[in-house]
Every structure is written in C-alpha cells, then in structure tokens.
Motif scaffolding. Structure first.
Motif, mmCIF file in Angstrom:
data_model
loop_
_atom_site.group_PDB
_atom_site.id
_atom_site.type_symbol
_atom_site.label_atom_id
_atom_site.label_comp_id
_atom_site.label_asym_id
_atom_site.label_seq_id
_atom_site.Cartn_x
_atom_site.Cartn_y
_atom_site.Cartn_z
ATOM 1 N N ARG A 1 -2.763 13.062 -4.537
ATOM 2 C CA ARG A 1 -2.937 12.273 -5.811
ATOM 3 C C ARG A 1 -2.357 10.812 -5.435
ATOM 4 N NH1 ARG A 1 -1.931 17.058 -8.471
ATOM 5 N NH2 ARG A 1 0.180 16.227 -9.231
ATOM 6 N N GLY A 2 -1.172 10.762 -4.976
ATOM 7 C CA GLY A 2 -0.512 9.491 -4.763
ATOM 8 C C GLY A 2 -1.058 8.802 -3.646
ATOM 9 N N ASP A 3 -1.674 9.518 -2.644
ATOM 10 C CA ASP A 3 -2.071 8.833 -1.567
ATOM 11 C C ASP A 3 -3.648 8.134 -2.053
ATOM 12 O OD1 ASP A 3 -0.390 9.454 0.231
ATOM 13 O OD2 ASP A 3 -1.502 11.194 0.958
ATOM 14 N N ALA A 4 -4.344 8.832 -2.791
ATOM 15 C CA ALA A 4 -5.701 8.599 -3.375
ATOM 16 C C ALA A 4 -5.472 7.162 -4.125
ATOM 17 C CB ALA A 4 -6.485 9.617 -4.122
ATOM 18 N N VAL A 5 -4.546 7.005 -4.850
ATOM 19 C CA VAL A 5 -4.144 5.976 -5.949
ATOM 20 C C VAL A 5 -3.759 4.683 -5.149
ATOM 21 C CG1 VAL A 5 -3.006 5.054 -7.612
ATOM 22 C CG2 VAL A 5 -3.457 7.464 -8.048
ATOM 23 N N ASP A 6 -2.802 4.963 -3.724
ATOM 24 C CA ASP A 6 -2.482 4.023 -3.104
ATOM 25 C C ASP A 6 -3.702 3.348 -2.262
ATOM 26 O OD1 ASP A 6 0.237 3.778 -3.312
ATOM 27 O OD2 ASP A 6 0.460 5.444 -1.686
ATOM 28 N N VAL A 7 -4.760 4.371 -2.111
ATOM 29 C CA VAL A 7 -5.859 3.747 -1.203
ATOM 30 C C VAL A 7 -6.580 2.801 -2.393
ATOM 31 C CG1 VAL A 7 -8.146 4.241 -0.415
ATOM 32 C CG2 VAL A 7 -6.172 5.329 0.365
ATOM 33 N N ALA A 8 -6.836 3.237 -3.405
ATOM 34 C CA ALA A 8 -7.572 2.431 -4.453
ATOM 35 C C ALA A 8 -6.819 1.083 -4.678
ATOM 36 C CB ALA A 8 -7.483 3.152 -5.887
ATOM 37 N N ALA A 9 -5.380 1.210 -4.625
ATOM 38 C CA ALA A 9 -4.743 -0.355 -4.968
ATOM 39 C C ALA A 9 -5.016 -1.139 -3.843
ATOM 40 C CB ALA A 9 -3.111 0.200 -5.179
ATOM 41 N N ARG A 10 -4.979 -0.522 -2.487
ATOM 42 C CA ARG A 10 -4.976 -1.343 -1.305
ATOM 43 C C ARG A 10 -6.446 -1.983 -1.277
ATOM 44 N NH1 ARG A 10 -0.751 0.194 -2.283
ATOM 45 N NH2 ARG A 10 -0.745 -1.786 -3.194
ATOM 46 N N ALA A 11 -7.293 -1.235 -1.695
ATOM 47 C CA ALA A 11 -8.815 -1.628 -1.994
ATOM 48 C C ALA A 11 -9.012 -2.727 -2.687
ATOM 49 C CB ALA A 11 -9.707 -0.567 -2.320
ATOM 50 N N LEU A 12 -8.528 -2.722 -3.902
ATOM 51 C CA LEU A 12 -8.503 -3.945 -4.954
ATOM 52 C C LEU A 12 -7.473 -4.856 -4.454
ATOM 53 C CD1 LEU A 12 -9.711 -4.535 -7.590
ATOM 54 C CD2 LEU A 12 -7.883 -3.734 -8.869
ATOM 55 N N GLU A 13 -6.427 -4.670 -3.676
ATOM 56 C CA GLU A 13 -5.627 -5.924 -3.188
ATOM 57 C C GLU A 13 -6.474 -6.694 -2.172
ATOM 58 O OE1 GLU A 13 -1.055 -5.225 -2.302
ATOM 59 O OE2 GLU A 13 -2.328 -4.554 -0.453
ATOM 60 N N ARG A 14 -7.274 -6.128 -1.293
ATOM 61 C CA ARG A 14 -7.995 -6.801 -0.378
ATOM 62 C C ARG A 14 -9.298 -7.633 -1.361
ATOM 63 N NH1 ARG A 14 -5.576 -2.709 2.089
ATOM 64 N NH2 ARG A 14 -5.345 -2.909 4.375
ATOM 65 N N VAL A 15 -9.862 -7.021 -2.200
ATOM 66 C CA VAL A 15 -10.555 -7.921 -3.064
ATOM 67 C C VAL A 15 -9.917 -9.111 -3.667
ATOM 68 C CG1 VAL A 15 -12.405 -7.772 -5.234
ATOM 69 C CG2 VAL A 15 -12.135 -5.639 -3.619
ATOM 70 N N ARG A 16 -8.819 -8.838 -4.261
ATOM 71 C CA ARG A 16 -7.958 -9.990 -4.773
ATOM 72 C C ARG A 16 -7.784 -11.252 -3.949
ATOM 73 N NH1 ARG A 16 -2.166 -8.294 -5.461
ATOM 74 N NH2 ARG A 16 -2.277 -9.072 -3.265
ATOM 75 N N ASP A 17 -7.235 -10.426 -2.407
ATOM 76 C CA ASP A 17 -6.703 -11.573 -1.662
ATOM 77 C C ASP A 17 -8.024 -12.291 -1.077
ATOM 78 O OD1 ASP A 17 -4.052 -10.661 -1.933
ATOM 79 O OD2 ASP A 17 -4.143 -9.280 -0.097
ATOM 80 N N ALA A 18 -9.056 -11.912 -1.001
ATOM 81 C CA ALA A 18 -10.339 -12.541 -0.455
ATOM 82 C C ALA A 18 -10.654 -13.426 -1.640
ATOM 83 C CB ALA A 18 -11.393 -11.458 -0.098
ATOM 84 N N ALA A 19 -10.696 -13.029 -2.745
ATOM 85 C CA ALA A 19 -11.163 -14.251 -3.974
ATOM 86 C C ALA A 19 -10.266 -15.427 -3.935
ATOM 87 C CB ALA A 19 -10.995 -13.252 -5.252
#
Length: 313
Positions: free
Chosen positions: A112-130
């Motif tokens: 569960r923790g790893d799944a949330v971490d992956v979601a956070a890292r995914a949105l982080e990449r969208v944020r950084d690109a924007a």
C-alpha cells in the motif's frame, strides 16, 4: 582522502520509474514517465495559449502558478497518505511475530505504501514538467507558496520500519548478523562475459576498500551475481542471499528480493543492468530488477553506482 568517483564507474542517473511501477504487480498499466512529462507540458501549453494575448495576460503568473500549485498540493497530499501507510507498516513491524499471517500483513502494508509512493512520484513528474514549461515560456521560476518541494519520500516512521525490517530480514536470510556495512549487488543474467568479470571484480575490490568490513548481499542469480558470489567466497567476504521466491510471488519475485536487499539498509548499491561483453545481446533492454534496485536506492538516499566498461565516463 579517498576518492568518491572511481574511474571504472559510470554514475549516470538510472531512471527506473517503469521498473518501480512493474514491481507493484497491478494488472492495470501505469502511464510511462515520458507520457507523464508530456501531460504536464500539454497542460501548461494549453493554459498559456489561452491566456497570453488576452486581457488575462497581466495575471498570467498568478494563473499559471495556481495550476502548478494545485499539482503540488496533490503531490503533498499523496505524500501524507504514504506517511500514514508507513506508520501502518511500522506498527505491523513492531507487532511482527514471525507467523505467515503477520508476514502477509507486513507485505500488504508495504505494498500500500509503495503504491501511494508511485502515485506521488507520477504526479510529481507532471508538476515538474508543467513548471519547466512555465519557466521556459515566461522566464519565471515556480516555487511552492508554502512549505518546500520534498527531496525524499523517506519519513521517520519509514526509517524506523527499515530498521526493523533489516533485523527481520537478517534473521530470515542468514543466521548471522548481516553487519553494518552491507553492499547490495544486482546484475544482468547475461553479465558473465570476461569484460563483465573484470569490471565486477574492480567494483567489488573498490567497495571493500571503502568499507573494509563489508558483507555482500545479492540474490544468487546466474550471470554477474554468480561472479560476485565467487569473488566474495575467494576474499572471505560474508554473503547474504535474498533468493527470489517464485513459487510464492511469481513474476514479482525478483522485485520482492530487492525489497529484502534494501531492508538490510545497505551502505552502497552496485548494479550491472547490461552485459559489457562485445558479444553480448546488442540492443537488449537493461535488466529491470537491477534498475528497480537502483531506483529504490535513490529514493532512500543510498549511494548507487552503475558498473560501466573501462574508460567509460
């Protein structure tokens, strides 16, 4: 003073986001990192096209930074969810009694923790690109209105959990203590060419100079890891084996073995994702489990180096 950049290493950044998502074993596909970056760039491009040249142009900074800030708020919220999942993991570790049920609960809490971490890292990449697109278009640099960009997903609870995991895994993998200077190693199963042996032995000799009381942790897989195992036996270096349990974990077994390696809290991670031999499989992809171990090391702030051909920068 010892050098921290030996010439036989290529310390190029290993991006294992896809390998990290594969370890979750979710039957649904994850978006790739290029797709996430493209989404962030597209969001900002559409917004700028709409605002620039209109009466809203005078407020472009506030409008754009609000959108980026919203993405950042999402990352922060997911990080908080991950913190709570790590707290659950820490509690499960404190109550761990060695039973099959407790072990299953532990693995589920970690997943569960790893799944949330992956979601956070995914949105982080969208944020950084924007944010990067915004800076390119306007010359302004976005920064959070409150708080700061989180440099690591590791929390105090996670550190406590890792300490407990380390003790548990040391008992499960070896009857003896793994020691304080664990060096973890993963290599391609094709990494058994003479060139591979030479560079692996160079890397391990360097690691032993850096950490004289090191123990070597690996999975014992064929290829480069068997070469490393032979080196350890010849040098009298203690071995810790985290063998993949394919019967229990199926295709995710090599990634679960990585979790066991990282639970030992290594001081350094060495990886050889691709054979260095001239007769190796040309064009073959890098070995996913090696990339995954490198990604886990980077997330936890553990030094990670990639073994490269002699003379590679």
């Amino acid at each position: 003073m010892r050098t921290h950049h030996p010439g036989f290493f290529n310390t190029a950044d290993l991006d294992g986001f896809d390998a990290l998502t594969a370890a979750l074993e979710d039957p649904r596909p994850h978006p790739t990192e290029p797709a996430l970056r493209q989404l962030g760039e597209a969001i900002m491009a559409e917004l700028l096209d709409l605002v620039l040249g209109t009466a809203l142009e005078d407020h472009v900074t506030t409008i754009c930074e609000t959108f980026i800030g919203g993405l950042h708020a999402g990352v922060t919220r997911l990080d908080r969810d991950a913190d709570r999942a790590r707290d659950d993991l820490a509690r499960a570790l404190r109550d761990f009694d060695g039973s099959e049920v407790a072990d299953g609960d532990l693995q589920e809490a970690k997943h569960r923790g790893d799944a949330v971490d992956v979601a956070a890292r995914a949105l982080e990449r969208v944020r950084d690109a924007a944010a990067a697109s915004y800076s390119t278009a306007t010359g302004e640099v976005w920064s959070p209105w409150r708080g700061s960009i989180r440099g690591s997903a590791v929390t105090a609870a996670q550190i406590d959990a890792q300490e407990a995991l380390r003790a548990i895994e040391a008992r499960k993998l070896n009857s003896a203590d793994a020691g304080a200077q664990v060096v973890a190693f993963r290599a391609s199963p094709h990494g058994d060419a003479p060139e591979d042996a030479s560079r692996i032995f160079d890397a391990l000799n360097w690691a032993r100079e850096e950490w004289p009381t090191m123990s070597l942790a690996l999975t014992g897989a064929k290829g480069g890891e068997r070469l490393a195992k032979r080196w350890a036996q010849q040098k009298g270096v203690p071995l810790v084996l985290a063998k993949p349990d394919f019967e229990r974990h199926g295709r995710s077994a090599p990634f679960r073995a990585n979790d066991q390696l990282m639970a030992l809290r290594p001081v350094c991670v060495l990886v050889l994702p691709q054979s260095l031999g001239v007769c190796g499989t040309v064009g073959a992809p890098d070995f996913g489990p090696a990339l995954n171990l490198a990604e886990q090391a980077r997330h936890r702030g553990v030094r990670c180096v990639r073994i490269a051909a002699r003379g590679a920068g």
